[in-house]
Design a protein around this motif. Structure first.
Motif, mmCIF file in Angstrom:
data_model
loop_
_atom_site.group_PDB
_atom_site.id
_atom_site.type_symbol
_atom_site.label_atom_id
_atom_site.label_comp_id
_atom_site.label_asym_id
_atom_site.label_seq_id
_atom_site.Cartn_x
_atom_site.Cartn_y
_atom_site.Cartn_z
ATOM 1 N N LYS A 193 0.837 -1.192 0.000
ATOM 2 C CA LYS A 193 0.000 0.000 0.000
ATOM 3 C C LYS A 193 0.880 1.252 0.000
ATOM 4 N N ARG A 194 0.390 2.284 -0.637
ATOM 5 C CA ARG A 194 1.171 3.519 -0.775
ATOM 6 C C ARG A 194 1.577 4.078 0.585
ATOM 7 N N ASP A 195 0.619 4.123 1.520
ATOM 8 C CA ASP A 195 0.923 4.699 2.831
ATOM 9 C C ASP A 195 1.996 3.892 3.555
ATOM 10 N N SER A 196 1.957 2.570 3.411
ATOM 11 C CA SER A 196 2.954 1.720 4.063
ATOM 12 C C SER A 196 4.348 1.998 3.520
ATOM 13 N N LEU A 197 4.447 2.188 2.216
ATOM 14 C CA LEU A 197 5.742 2.459 1.603
ATOM 15 C C LEU A 197 6.285 3.817 2.018
ATOM 16 N N ARG A 198 5.387 4.797 2.122
ATOM 17 C CA ARG A 198 5.828 6.146 2.485
ATOM 18 C C ARG A 198 6.439 6.183 3.886
ATOM 19 N N THR A 199 5.920 5.370 4.798
ATOM 20 C CA THR A 199 6.430 5.388 6.170
ATOM 21 C C THR A 199 7.840 4.817 6.271
ATOM 22 N N LEU A 200 8.304 4.107 5.230
ATOM 23 C CA LEU A 200 9.618 3.474 5.276
ATOM 24 C C LEU A 200 10.751 4.401 4.844
ATOM 25 N N LYS A 201 10.426 5.508 4.232
ATOM 26 C CA LYS A 201 11.468 6.373 3.679
ATOM 27 C C LYS A 201 12.429 6.837 4.761
ATOM 28 N N VAL A 249 18.052 -3.007 -16.596
ATOM 29 C CA VAL A 249 17.001 -2.507 -17.482
ATOM 30 C C VAL A 249 16.475 -1.187 -16.936
ATOM 31 N N LYS A 250 16.466 -0.169 -17.778
ATOM 32 C CA LYS A 250 15.938 1.138 -17.416
ATOM 33 C C LYS A 250 14.431 1.114 -17.647
ATOM 34 N N LEU A 251 13.647 1.198 -16.553
ATOM 35 C CA LEU A 251 12.204 1.013 -16.676
ATOM 36 C C LEU A 251 11.451 2.299 -16.998
ATOM 37 N N GLY A 252 11.938 3.431 -16.531
ATOM 38 C CA GLY A 252 11.205 4.658 -16.826
ATOM 39 C C GLY A 252 11.699 5.834 -16.008
ATOM 40 N N LEU A 253 11.232 7.004 -16.405
ATOM 41 C CA LEU A 253 11.603 8.234 -15.712
ATOM 42 C C LEU A 253 10.915 8.310 -14.351
ATOM 43 N N CYS A 254 11.619 8.887 -13.390
ATOM 44 C CA CYS A 254 11.035 9.120 -12.068
ATOM 45 C C CYS A 254 11.932 10.102 -11.326
ATOM 46 N N THR A 255 11.539 10.422 -10.115
ATOM 47 C CA THR A 255 12.347 11.307 -9.278
ATOM 48 C C THR A 255 12.665 10.584 -7.968
ATOM 49 N N ASP A 256 13.516 11.211 -7.201
ATOM 50 C CA ASP A 256 13.856 10.628 -5.898
ATOM 51 C C ASP A 256 12.632 10.566 -4.988
ATOM 52 N N ASP A 257 11.657 11.442 -5.244
ATOM 53 C CA ASP A 257 10.454 11.484 -4.410
ATOM 54 C C ASP A 257 9.416 10.431 -4.808
ATOM 55 N N ASN A 258 9.307 10.117 -6.116
ATOM 56 C CA ASN A 258 8.217 9.229 -6.545
ATOM 57 C C ASN A 258 8.672 7.868 -7.075
ATOM 58 N N TRP A 259 9.981 7.553 -6.981
ATOM 59 C CA TRP A 259 10.445 6.306 -7.587
ATOM 60 C C TRP A 259 9.832 5.077 -6.934
ATOM 61 N N LEU A 260 9.522 5.150 -5.651
ATOM 62 C CA LEU A 260 8.899 4.007 -4.983
ATOM 63 C C LEU A 260 7.515 3.725 -5.552
ATOM 64 N N GLU A 261 6.787 4.772 -5.907
ATOM 65 C CA GLU A 261 5.470 4.596 -6.507
ATOM 66 C C GLU A 261 5.581 3.941 -7.888
ATOM 67 N N LEU A 288 6.216 -3.870 -9.433
ATOM 68 C CA LEU A 288 6.192 -5.001 -8.507
ATOM 69 C C LEU A 288 4.819 -5.669 -8.481
ATOM 70 N N LEU A 289 3.770 -4.862 -8.455
ATOM 71 C CA LEU A 289 2.417 -5.423 -8.447
ATOM 72 C C LEU A 289 2.149 -6.230 -9.713
ATOM 73 N N ARG A 290 2.688 -5.769 -10.826
ATOM 74 C CA ARG A 290 2.515 -6.503 -12.087
ATOM 75 C C ARG A 290 3.197 -7.865 -12.013
ATOM 76 N N LYS A 291 4.414 -7.885 -11.491
ATOM 77 C CA LYS A 291 5.155 -9.146 -11.380
ATOM 78 C C LYS A 291 4.520 -10.078 -10.348
ATOM 79 N N VAL A 292 4.101 -9.515 -9.234
ATOM 80 C CA VAL A 292 3.505 -10.322 -8.170
ATOM 81 C C VAL A 292 2.239 -11.012 -8.665
ATOM 82 N N GLU A 293 1.436 -10.304 -9.430
ATOM 83 C CA GLU A 293 0.220 -10.911 -9.989
ATOM 84 C C GLU A 293 0.565 -12.118 -10.861
#
Length: 380
Positions: free
Chosen positions: A43-51, A179-191, A197-202
């Motif tokens: 969940k997004r909130d769970s990931l944010r608390t880990l930063k 493999v370079k997956l896509g553009l992101c920033t230091d703030d949103n790379w976890l998202e 990850l959700l795609r692979k887990v499924e």
């Protein structure tokens, strides 16, 4: 032979996925300020608390032998990438994929030398160099189960996700390169990583393939210590402002009641442990706000401007009480993290101990005294 006296030809021993073992492995490689935890929620909130998070690792358990995939890969660019050559060194490969690609991590002299020495090697040669590095092998084997075997048919395939140079990268040990997956920033790379990850887990869930997800993040004790220092600094500023403009504020009933409650709460064993841990970190890690990262200093000063400056006494007193509440929670969390770290160390001792002589002696003694037969009869 003890685990600290391993011979150079000692094979790699498998390390069961475990947060304590992974965290201790980082320490035994000379890395400081890093903690590894299993992610039970995406969940997004769970990931944010880990930063701050340095990287995310997906471990996939497979029993069939694996070889390098010929899937497209990008050039290594700024990424340090090694192929997973020896399956039982999966833990080392997975962690180094993160540790050697983040400049913020204190990797220590040994890993810094290894990275520099192998930096121009191909991914395959990097992988071979890793598996032939006696210091790294001893670090992992010293944490493996005493009876673990390199003949175990469990193969863990690691895929690490990191942020580097404005992109999310996938470091799959069985691919030819990163493999370079896509553009992101230091703030949103976890998202962005979460979506992948959700795609692979499924996919793994549909195929009934066991997997686990792990976060390589900053030692939570350091994070909590910095938060404590920030809270205490803001508390001091508030007290100074109240003392100057409202000298009688400490006589307010709610303030006096809370001071009594705070003193009582600090007698709690967990809070005491957190306070002791904070004192230790004051002497060894972070002493004041000036030791904090600039972005955290800026956030604290912004809070002072918006919540403290030129506020009436009632609002400042309410904020002071809230900060006291926050401080108690931080001490409690710090105590929990400190206890968890101690338990990790105890788990390593238990994992490394050979209980076979004790069990054999106990059984022999029970047989000699005639107790075993009676125990078996009672159990049947």
């Amino acid at each position: 032979m003890t685990k600290d006296e391993l011979s150079d030809d000692e094979p790699w021993r498998s390390l069961d996925p475990d947060p304590g073992a992974f965290t201790q492995l980082c320490l035994r490689m000379g890395v400081r300020g890093v903690q590894v935890e299993r992610l039970h929620s995406m969940k997004r909130d769970s990931l944010r608390t880990l930063k701050p998070v340095y990287g995310v690792i997906l471990l996939v358990r497979q029993k069939t032998d694996l070889s390098l995939k010929d899937e497209p890969s990008t050039s290594n660019g700024p990424i340090y990438f090694a192929n997973q050559v020896v399956h039982w060194a999966y833990a080392m490969h997975a962690l180094l994929s993160v540790l050697l690609n983040c400049d913020e991590i204190e990797i220590g002299a040994d890993l810094a030398h290894f990275k520099h020495f192998t930096r121009d090697f191909s991914p395959m040669m990097k992988g071979l160099s890793l598996t032939n590095c006696d210091k790294l092998k001893k670090a992992q084997n010293s944490l493996s189960n005493f009876h673990s075997s390199s003949l175990d048919d469990k193969i863990y395939h690691h895929i690490s996700y990191i942020y580097n140079s404005g992109h999310l990268w996938e470091l799959d040990g069985f691919k030819r390169g990163p493999v370079k997956l896509g553009l992101c920033t230091d703030d949103n790379w976890l998202e962005v990583a979460r979506t992948e990850l959700l795609r692979k887990v499924e996919l793994y869930q549909r195929q009934h393939i066991p997997y686990s997800i792990w976060s390589v993040m900053e030692d939570r004790r350091r994070v909590l210590q910095r938060r404590l220092i920030a809270k205490q600094y803001i508390q001091t500023v508030i007290e100074r402002q109240l003392d100057e403009h409202h000298p009688s504020w400490r006589m307010l009933m709610r303030v006096q009641q809370w001071q009594d409650e705070y003193a009582h709460a600090m007698n709690n064993a967990n809070n005491k442990r957190g306070q002791d841990a904070s004192t230790y970190l004051l002497n060894t890690y972070c002493r004041s706000i000036h030791d904090m990262p600039k972005d955290e200093q800026n956030a604290m000063h912004s809070q002072l401007e918006t919540e403290v400056k030129n506020r009436p006494m009632d609002e400042l007193t309410t904020l002071w009480l809230k900060i006291q509440d926050d401080t108690l929670r931080l001490y409690e969390q710090l105590g929990q993290e400190d206890e968890k770290e101690e338990n990790y160390k105890h788990d390593v001792v238990r994992r490394n101990h050979d209980y076979k002589p004790f069990i054999t002696s106990l059984i022999d003694s029970l047989v000699a005294q005639g107790y075993l037969q009676q125990m078996l009869a009672d159990a049947s």
